[in-house]
Design a protein around this motif. Structure first.
Motif, PDB file in Angstrom:
ATOM      1  N   PHE A 184       6.799  19.140 -33.420  1.00 16.79           N
ATOM      2  CA  PHE A 184       5.956  19.950 -34.309  1.00 16.79           C
ATOM      3  C   PHE A 184       6.525  19.967 -35.722  1.00 16.79           C
ATOM      4  CE2 PHE A 184       3.933  23.620 -36.112  1.00 16.79           C
ATOM      5  CZ  PHE A 184       2.672  23.620 -35.534  1.00 16.79           C
ATOM      6  N   GLU A 185       7.840  20.142 -35.807  1.00 13.82           N
ATOM      7  CA  GLU A 185       8.457  20.233 -37.134  1.00 13.82           C
ATOM      8  C   GLU A 185       8.477  18.882 -37.843  1.00 13.82           C
ATOM      9  OE1 GLU A 185      12.085  22.189 -36.151  1.00 13.82           O
ATOM     10  OE2 GLU A 185      11.103  24.147 -36.050  1.00 13.82           O
ATOM     11  N   LYS A 186       8.710  17.799 -37.100  1.00 11.46           N
ATOM     12  CA  LYS A 186       8.723  16.460 -37.705  1.00 11.46           C
ATOM     13  C   LYS A 186       7.342  16.076 -38.228  1.00 11.46           C
ATOM     14  CE  LYS A 186      12.851  14.792 -37.460  1.00 11.46           C
ATOM     15  NZ  LYS A 186      13.605  14.771 -38.691  1.00 11.46           N
ATOM     16  N   THR A 187       6.322  16.263 -37.372  1.00 10.65           N
ATOM     17  CA  THR A 187       4.973  15.833 -37.774  1.00 10.65           C
ATOM     18  C   THR A 187       4.455  16.661 -38.944  1.00 10.65           C
ATOM     19  OG1 THR A 187       4.112  17.231 -36.015  1.00 10.65           O
ATOM     20  CG2 THR A 187       4.221  14.867 -35.570  1.00 10.65           C
ATOM     21  N   ASP A 188       4.970  17.892 -39.074  1.00 12.31           N
ATOM     22  CA  ASP A 188       4.570  18.721 -40.197  1.00 12.31           C
ATOM     23  C   ASP A 188       4.836  17.990 -41.510  1.00 12.31           C
ATOM     24  OD1 ASP A 188       3.398  21.176 -40.723  1.00 12.31           O
ATOM     25  OD2 ASP A 188       5.285  21.974 -41.504  1.00 12.31           O
ATOM     26  N   ARG A 189       5.947  17.238 -41.555  1.00  8.53           N
ATOM     27  CA  ARG A 189       6.299  16.501 -42.770  1.00  8.53           C
ATOM     28  C   ARG A 189       5.546  15.165 -42.860  1.00  8.53           C
ATOM     29  NH1 ARG A 189      12.468  16.250 -42.480  1.00  8.53           N
ATOM     30  NH2 ARG A 189      12.210  17.647 -40.716  1.00  8.53           N
TER      31      ARG A 189
ATOM     32  N   LEU B 131       2.454  14.437 -41.586  1.00 10.62           N
ATOM     33  CA  LEU B 131       0.985  14.500 -41.626  1.00 10.62           C
ATOM     34  C   LEU B 131       0.359  14.252 -42.999  1.00 10.62           C
ATOM     35  CD1 LEU B 131      -0.034  17.236 -39.039  1.00 10.62           C
ATOM     36  CD2 LEU B 131      -0.571  14.812 -39.002  1.00 10.62           C
TER      37      LEU B 131
ATOM     38  N   ARG C  67      -2.412  15.583 -34.526  1.00  7.41           N
ATOM     39  CA  ARG C  67      -3.036  16.885 -34.770  1.00  7.41           C
ATOM     40  C   ARG C  67      -3.439  17.559 -33.461  1.00  7.41           C
ATOM     41  NH1 ARG C  67      -4.317  17.514 -40.589  1.00  7.41           N
ATOM     42  NH2 ARG C  67      -4.544  19.641 -39.916  1.00  7.41           N
TER      43      ARG C  67
ATOM     44  N   ARG D 104      -0.364  18.793 -31.700  1.00 11.06           N
ATOM     45  CA  ARG D 104       0.152  20.021 -32.305  1.00 11.06           C
ATOM     46  C   ARG D 104      -0.620  21.248 -31.817  1.00 11.06           C
ATOM     47  NH1 ARG D 104       3.020  19.698 -37.195  1.00 11.06           N
ATOM     48  NH2 ARG D 104       1.706  21.251 -38.192  1.00 11.06           N
TER      49      ARG D 104
ATOM     50  N   LEU E  57       6.655  31.264 -36.154  1.00  9.46           N
ATOM     51  CA  LEU E  57       5.808  30.420 -37.003  1.00  9.46           C
ATOM     52  C   LEU E  57       4.550  31.187 -37.400  1.00  9.46           C
ATOM     53  CD1 LEU E  57       5.961  27.295 -37.752  1.00  9.46           C
ATOM     54  CD2 LEU E  57       4.168  27.045 -36.057  1.00  9.46           C
TER      55      LEU E  57
END
Lengths: 263, 155
Positions: free
Chosen positions: A16-21, A23, A223, A226, A242
Motif C-alpha cells: 500500500f505504501e509503495k504503490t502510493d508513490r 501511482l 488500485r 489497494r 491512515l
C-alpha cells in the motif's frame, strides 16, 4: 535458499505504501500512452486496403484481448502463490484481478462483434475462438461470484484460487484455437515466432496501444488491490491511523498527549 | 523450501496438470466437432451427410464467381487446395467476399448434384493488414492476380 525477502513482499502494508508513490507516475504514463496510441491509430494510421476504416477497432480489440489472457495468468499465479505460501497480498491481488479481467474480456467480445458484422457478415458465430473467449468471461464472472459466496474469507480465497488454476487450461486453448480448428476468426497477426502480417505504419500505433493497455492493467490492478487491502485490513491499527490521518512517526503517543486527552 | 509449502506446490501443480490433461483429452475426443466448418475435400469425398445443415469453408477460386444477371443468385467454387466444391447462394454477399479470399458457407449439400446450397455466406478475413498504396505496389509487383495458393483456410 532464504525466502525472507519474498515474505516481506507479501505485506499488504508495504504494498500500500509503495504503490502510493508509484501511482501518480503510472497514471501519467498510462494516460500519455493511451492518448498517443489512440490519436495515432485513429487519425494518422492509413486505412486498410480491404476493410477501409473499420479495421481501426484493432487498436482496442487486440490490446484488450491480450490483457484479458495475460490478466488471467496474473490472477491464477497470484492464487497459486496464495495457496503455497499462505500470504494475504497475493489473495487480495487475485480478487482484484477478476473484475478487471472480466471487463477486458467483455470489451474484446463486444468490439469483435461490432467488427464482425461489417467484415464477416455476422455479429456472432460459435467458432472455437469466440466460444473459448466467452468461457473466459464466464470464468472471470464465476471467480467474482465465488469470492462473495463464502462468509469466511480464507475459504473464498482458496476456492477462487483452485477455480482460477483449473481455468488456466483455457488460455492456451484460446491462443491456439485459430490454428488447431477451422474457425471464422483469422489467425494471429502478431506472432511470437515470425514477422507480423500488418504493415509497419499500422503496427507501431498497435504496439503503443498494447503497451498502454499493459500500463492500464497494472494501474487498475494496483488500485483495485489497494481497495481490497483497505477492506480486508480495516480492523488493523495502520489502516485506522491512515483513515485518521496519523502519520506512522506519530506513534507511540507521548505522555503529554495522553494527559491532554484525559483532561 | 519448507516441506509444507513444497507439498502445497505439488497440490497446485497437480490441479493444473490434471485439469489440462482432462480438458485436453476432451478436446481431442471432440476435435471433429470443434471445427466451425468442413473443408471442400471432406464434402466432396462424402464425409458429410446430405440434406443436413452444415458449414463448409475454403478459398473462393478466382474466375469462378458467376452471377445471375436477373436475380441475386451467385455460384462459385471453394477450394482447400485438394478438392473444389460448387456453391450456390441467393442473397447479398458480405462486402469482403472476394475471389482469392476465404469464405464460410452455411447450408446443405444436395444428394442429386453434390453441390452446396448455401443460405448464408460469411467472409473469412485473413490476418493481413496493409494500406491501399502498399496493396497497389504489391499488385504492380506480382501482376495483381488473386490466387488461392498461399492461403490459410484453417485446415
Amino acid at each position: 535458499m532464504n525466502w525472507q525477502w519474498f515474505h516481506r513482499l507479501g505485506s499488504p502494508r508495504w504494498f500500500f505504501e509503495k504503490t502510493d508513490r508509484w501511482l501518480p507516475w503510472l497514471t501519467a504514463v498510462t494516460l500519455i500512452l493511451l492518448l498517443v496510441g489512440t490519436v495515432w491509430g485513429l487519425l494518422f494510421a492509413p486505412p486498410d486496403y480491404q476493410q477501409g476504416n473499420s479495421y481501426r477497432i484493432i487498436y482496442i480489440h487486440v490490446p484488450a484481448a491480450f490483457l484479458a489472457l495475460a490478466g488471467y495468468y496474473v490472477m491464477a499465479i497470484s492464487g497459486a502463490i496464495g495457496i503455497i505460501w499462505k500470504m494475504k497480498l497475493p489473495y487480495m491481488m487475485m480478487a482484484a484481478a477478476a473484475p478487471i479481467g472480466a471487463a477486458l474480456t467483455f470489451v474484446s467480445l463486444v468490439t469483435g462483434a461490432i467488427w464482425g458484422k461489417p467484415t464477416w457478415g455476422t455479429w456472432w458465430e460459435w467458432d472455437a475462438r469466440i466460444t473459448s473467449m466467452l468461457i473466459l468471461f464466464f470464468l472471470y464472472i464465476g471467480i467474482m461470484a465465488l469470492q462473495n459466496a463464502f462468509r469466511n474469507q480464507d475459504s473464498a480465497d482458496k476456492a477462487c484460487a483452485i477455480l482460477a488454476l483449473v481455468g488456466t487450461v483455457n488460455i492456451p486453448i484460446i491462443y491456439k484455437s485459430v490454428d488447431w480448428w477451422n474457425t471464422l476468426h483469422q489467425p494471429a497477426t502478431l506472432k511470437l515466432t515470425s514477422a507480423p502480417t500488418i504493415h509497419a505504419t499500422m503496427l507501431y500505433p498497435l504496439l503503443t496501444m498494447v503497451v498502454a493497455f499493459y500500463c492500464l492493467y497494472a494501474l487498475a490492478l494496483f488500485r483495485y488491490t489497494r481497495v481490497e487491502i483497505l477492506r480486508r485490513e480495516r480492523r488493523t491499527r495502520w489502516v485506522a491511523d491512515l483513515a485518521l490521518g496519523i502519520r506512522p512517526g506519530d506513534r507511540p503517543r507521548t505522555q503529554k498527549q495522553d494527559t491532554e486527552a484525559s483532561e | 523450501m519448507h516441506p509444507a509449502r513444497k507439498q502445497r506446490l505439488y497440490f497446485v501443480l497437480f490441479i493444473v496438470i490434471f485439469s489440462t490433461v482432462a480438458i485436453g483429452l476432451m478436446a481431442y475426443a471432440l476435435r471433429a466437432n470443434l471445427s466451425l466448418f468442413y473443408g471442400p475435400a471432406q464434402v466432396v469425398s462424402g464425409q458429410v451427410p446430405f440434406d443436413t445443415r452444415i458449414r463448409a469453408g475454403g478459398c473462393v477460386v478466382p474466375g469462378t464467381v458467376a452471377r445471375d444477371p436477373d436475380s441475386l443468385q451467385v455460384g462459385f467454387l471453394i477450394t482447400d487446395g485438394v478438392a473444389n466444391l460448387q456453391v450456390y447462394y441467393t442473397g447479398i454477399l458480405p462486402d469482403l467476399f472476394g475471389e482469392g479470399e476465404a469464405a464460410v458457407v452455411n447450408g446443405m449439400v444436395r444428394e442429386d448434384d453434390g453441390a452446396f446450397y448455401a443460405s448464408e455466406v460469411l467472409a473469412k478475413h485473413d490476418e493481413q493488414y496493409m494500406p491501399p498504396e502498399v496493396a497497389e505496389a504489391m499488385k504492380a509487383y506480382d501482376g495483381g492476380e488473386k490466387s488461392c495458393e498461399d492461403m490459410n483456410y484453417g485446415t
